[in-house]
Design an enzyme around this catalytic site. Structure first.
Site, PDB file in Angstrom:
ATOM      1  N   PRO A   2       0.819  -1.217   0.000  1.00  0.00           N
ATOM      2  CA  PRO A   2       0.000   0.000   0.000  1.00  0.00           C
ATOM      3  C   PRO A   2       0.860   1.278   0.000  1.00  0.00           C
ATOM      4  O   PRO A   2       2.005   1.248   0.426  1.00  0.00           O
ATOM      5  CB  PRO A   2      -0.775  -0.104   1.308  1.00  0.00           C
ATOM      6  CG  PRO A   2      -0.277  -1.286   2.038  1.00  0.00           C
ATOM      7  CD  PRO A   2       0.840  -1.889   1.275  1.00  0.00           C
ATOM      8  N   GLU A   3       0.265   2.354  -0.528  1.00  0.00           N
ATOM      9  CA  GLU A   3       0.971   3.632  -0.605  1.00  0.00           C
ATOM     10  C   GLU A   3       0.327   4.627   0.376  1.00  0.00           C
ATOM     11  O   GLU A   3      -0.517   4.244   1.173  1.00  0.00           O
ATOM     12  CB  GLU A   3       0.939   4.140  -2.053  1.00  0.00           C
ATOM     13  CG  GLU A   3       1.476   3.098  -3.041  1.00  0.00           C
ATOM     14  CD  GLU A   3       1.441   3.552  -4.500  1.00  0.00           C
ATOM     15  OE1 GLU A   3       1.419   4.769  -4.735  1.00  0.00           O
ATOM     16  OE2 GLU A   3       1.424   2.691  -5.380  1.00  0.00           O
TER      17      GLU A   3
END
Ligand SMILES: [Zn+2]
Length: 277
Positions: A2-3
């Protein structure tokens, strides 16, 4: 993955359930998930601590503890933090479980086992070199232009460099470059002032919109309650999820490898060599 938008969503959704709670027990189902200190020391120092705060920096989650120490978590490729009731069935791929004093458990789910946890006194020992936060007020287009001017590398890997800017990964780099009509291989220092302003705006726009959509559930990203995010439904290019053709000009979306990262872009809207005027 995830970012920044996914980690921000996890932080926002966990916060009301974990801050103020005491860690009553800690179990590691896979000891390799603890980078520092030793797995035994990690658990013994964590048990009994109260969580006094939760924040995000780049792609890191930082749990502040009553001892003054911090539990830092990086979800890497496939990690999620699930908030379950103690009586919920244990799911697959759970690598660590923190038991809280409200009968909840924080379960670190991580199919690929790249995720990492640290328990440290000084967070800068883990995050010292991180670049600016893209959504903070002091990260202006001017600041970005100054930092880009010194760089000869292509713009895409620079956006992925956490020491240049914190929190952007493969998905949102492709989306922002598409938004700003900049080819991923353009040398960073070659961007005009106008292009830098457009890219700065695009970065803030795509990250802000993705936070509004609670992140993108592309590969194993779940929100703490187990729900999916919706940001990927708005992708124009990232991961090839925007369809086969550019939404602006109808040209087939291109895919190239940029330093081993699959990169999607519109070959017509994002040209590599600008015609000289
Ligand atoms: Zn196009």
């Amino acid at each position: 993955m995830p970012e920044l938008p996914e980690v921000e969503t996890i932080k926002n959704e966990l916060l009301p359930h974990v801050v103020g709670r005491q860690v009553t027990d800690a179990n590691l189902c896979w000891e390799g998930i603890v980078r520092k200190p030793s797995p035994e020391e990690f658990c013994s120092r964590l048990i009994g601590e109260r969580i006094t705060g939760l924040s995000r920096r780049g792609k890191y989650l930082i749990f502040r503890l009553s001892s003054g120490e911090a539990l830092i978590i990086h979800l890497k490729m496939t990690g999620s933090l699930l908030l379950n009731h103690a009586s919920d069935t244990p799911g697959r791929f759970i690598r660590a479980v923190l038991h809280l004093d409200n009968d909840c458990q924080l379960r670190f789910r991580d199919p690929r086992k790249f995720g990492v946890m640290w328990l440290v006194e000084d967070t800068s020992s883990v995050m010292a070199k991180l670049g600016p936060e893209p959504l903070e007020e002091n990260f202006t287009a001017e600041v970005m232009a100054e930092r880009l001017a010194k760089r000869k590398a292509p713009i895409k890997p620079i956006l992925l460099d956490q020491n240049f800017i914190a929190g952007i990964g493969n998905m949102y780099a492709d989306e922002a470059l598409y938004d700003a009509s900049i080819h991923p291989l353009r040398p960073a220092a070659s961007l005009s002032q106008e292009e830098t302003v457009k890219l700065h705006h695009a970065i803030q726009q795509v990250l802000g919109a993705a936070i509004g959509n609670k992140g993108a559930s592309v590969a194993n990203y779940f929100r703490p309650g187990g729900e999916l995010g919706k940001a990927h439904f708005e992708f124009r290019v990232a991961h090839g999820l925007g369809g086969k053709f550019c939404q602006r000009c109808g040209t087939p979306i291109g895919r190239i490898g940029v330093r081993n990262r699959g990169t999607y872009f519109c070959p017509k809207c994002q040209v590599l060599d600008k015609p000289t005027e």
